[in-house]
Design an enzyme around this catalytic site. Structure first.
Site, PDB file in Angstrom:
ATOM      1  CD  GLU A 175      64.254  44.209   9.658  1.00 13.12           C
ATOM      2  OE1 GLU A 175      63.303  44.966   9.800  1.00 13.12           O
ATOM      3  OE2 GLU A 175      64.118  43.001   9.388  1.00 13.12           O
ATOM      4  CD  GLN A 320      49.361  44.886   7.134  1.00 14.36           C
ATOM      5  OE1 GLN A 320      48.228  44.888   6.654  1.00 14.36           O
ATOM      6  NE2 GLN A 320      49.603  44.560   8.368  1.00 14.36           N
TER       7      GLN A 320
END
Ligand SMILES: Cc1cc2nc3c(=O)[nH]c(=O)nc-3n(C[C@H](O)[C@H](O)[C@H](O)COP(=O)(O)OP(=O)(O)OC[C@H]3O[C@@H](n4cnc5c(N)ncnc54)[C@H](O)[C@@H]3O)c2cc1C
Length: 463
Positions: A175, A320
């Site tokens: 990223e 998550q």
């Protein structure tokens, strides 16, 4: 506390990250007293940190004060402090300020931190990305490199090549690389008069044979192709042996680096060690199926700090599972509390189960790879994957104002290449670089150091 005694329980949560906040929210409506402790006053949405590091978003758009997140719950007390010790037998937490907090249940969710594999001296030369402070430091270094090059070009007609070296080819490294390439090629294209920011080189050094090792091979390959399309060079099986100001070593090979960034290693928060219970090799607390360390059913360890296995496989340290662990700990405690109030305690023996919805990583401004497992199965790459990534990340930002602000800011920067938070704050030094003459310490200086007579009007002039 014996069953049937309806005295209000005291719950201490340490860490206001994904796990801690979800645990607090899950417990907030119960007749319990909660103390939520974090050494920072804000919750950070870490998956968007790189957008701050690369000047697309401002810190306030991805962080929110913990007090404001839990404002409406009168039974949650927020303390800005650092936990420094535990007395598990007496059920007490010691804080840096000296306070001792007693609890009936403890939820420990202090996350993880960078690991430099024993070379902590590298931290100053190659910052990692974990906090808002890290992100603004990376932003400072990246923007300063372009400023130095512009100045050298203006005064000497040349500058050493701008090279951004990212150590680690996991999701964060990928990223960062995509975003640096984007800001150099697109966002800053018309900001400078003397240099061409698009000439900057971006290099990922990955120690293993593949980038994005946790992704399926086809998505890894697509990610590599998308990075190549952005002009990012990838070197795999590249083991960094040293980092110095202005360069990186791979064995005997020297690679010049204007800015070096670390995205290679993670270790658990050091707080786990203070519990005095078994840890894995990264310092994560080994917990059972109820997220309890051995012998302590009143202690829950959640998020990146927890080593939880399902079917013999360790659950990954991403957002998550952290959120699901926080929610699970809250639910289990609420069932235990309900049992004290006379209920049958249904579900108390239900173990934690990780519901894996998939993984995704962005590659620059409009590409991503996504291995989606819920609500449907699919492997996506390119622009469609980026759109999915965008909506999921905006959706999970805490706070409605934040979501709207981020969406507006993204849409604006995306369409116009304008604005962004391209501010240089803090020091005006770059390790290994001289603002006027180029690289220091024997690195190639590609132009003779010119006498500088006129400094007025230049943007960055060193400290
Ligand atoms: C740059 C980056 C990008 C990421 N991208 C993604 C992504 O795209 N998708 C994804 O799923 N995951 C991503 N992750 C991982 C994800 O952010 C983490 O897995 C998640 O934040 C873990 O949540 P946590 O609650 O365990 O810890 P954290 O969210 O790290 O929170 C820990 C909290 O504990 C506090 N704390 C620490 N020590 C103490 C102490 N002694 N006393 C008091 N407070 C303390 C900290 O201040 C912090 O607020 C990314 C992480 C990073 C760094």
């Amino acid at each position: 506390m014996p069953a049937g005694n309806p005295i209000r329980k005291r719950i201490v949560i340490i860490g206001g990250g994904f796990a801690g906040i979800n645990a607090a929210m899950g417990l907030a409506k119960l007749p319990v007293d909660i103390t939520l402790i974090d050494r920072k006053n804000h919750h950070t949405f870490q998956p968007l940190l790189y957008q701050v590091a690369l000047a697309v978003l401002s810190p306030a758009e991805i962080a929110q004060p913990i007090r404001s997140i839990v404002r409406k719950y009168q039974n949650i007390e927020v303390l800005m402090d650092q936990a420094v010790g535990f007395d598990l037998d007496r059920r007490r937490v010691e804080l840096e300020t000296g306070a001792l907090l007693e609890y009936d249940f403890l939820i420990l969710a202090t996350g993880s931190t960078h690991s430099y594999f024993g070379r902590d001296d590298w931290a100053k030369l190659a910052p990692g990305l974990k906090s808002i402070e890290d992100a603004t430091e990376i932003r400072r270094r990246v923007l300063l490199a372009f400023e130095f090059a512009e100045r050298q070009m203006q005064e000497a007609g040349t500058h050493p090549p701008l090279k951004f070296v990212i150590i680690g080819g996991g999701p964060t490294g990928v990223e960062l690389a995509g975003a640096i390439s984007d800001i150099a090629r697109l966002y800053m294209a018309s900001d400078f008069r003397h240099i061409n920011p698009a000439d900057a080189e971006v290099l990922i050094l990955e120690g293993s044979p593949n980038i994005l090792a946790a992704y399926p091979p086809d998505l890894r390959q697509k990610a590599a192709q998308q990075l190549a399309g952005l002009g990012v060079t990838i070197r795999t099986n590249a083991h960094v042996s040293d980092i110095q100001p202005g360069y990186v070593m791979i064995g005997d090979e020297r690679i010049d680096s204007t800015v070096t960034l670390w995205a290679a290693g993670v270790q658990a928060s050091p707080l786990g060690k203070l519990l005095g219970v078994p840890l894995d090799r990264r310092g994560c607390v080994i917990v059972d199926q109820f997220l309890n360390p051995p012998g302590h059913p009143e202690v829950y360890v959640c998020g990146d700090l927890a080593h939880v296995e399902e079917n013999g496989i360790q659950i990954p340290g991403v957002a998550q599972p952290a959120m699901q662990m926080g929610t699970y700990a809250a639910k289990r405690i609420s069932r235990l509390v309900a049992r004290d109030f006379g209920s049958e305690g249904t579900g108390v023996n239900q173990p934690f189960h990780y519901f894996d919805k998939g993984d995704m990583a962005t590659i620059g401004r409009k590409a991503a790879v996504a291995n989606i497992k819920w609500p449907f199965h699919g492997r996506w790459s390119g622009f469609p994957a980026w759109i999915v990534w965008l909506f999921i990340h905006v959706f999970f930002l805490i706070g409605f104002r934040s979501r709207l602000a981020v969406f507006r800011q993204w849409a604006w920067t995306y369409l116009t290449f304008q604005d962004g938070a391209r501010l240089i704050t803090g020091s005006q030094e770059l390790p290994g670089w001289d603002a006027r003459y180029g690289m220091q310490d024997g690195s190639p200086i590609v132009h003779p150091a010119p006498p500088i007579e006129q400094t007025a009007g230049t943007a960055v002039t060193g400290t």
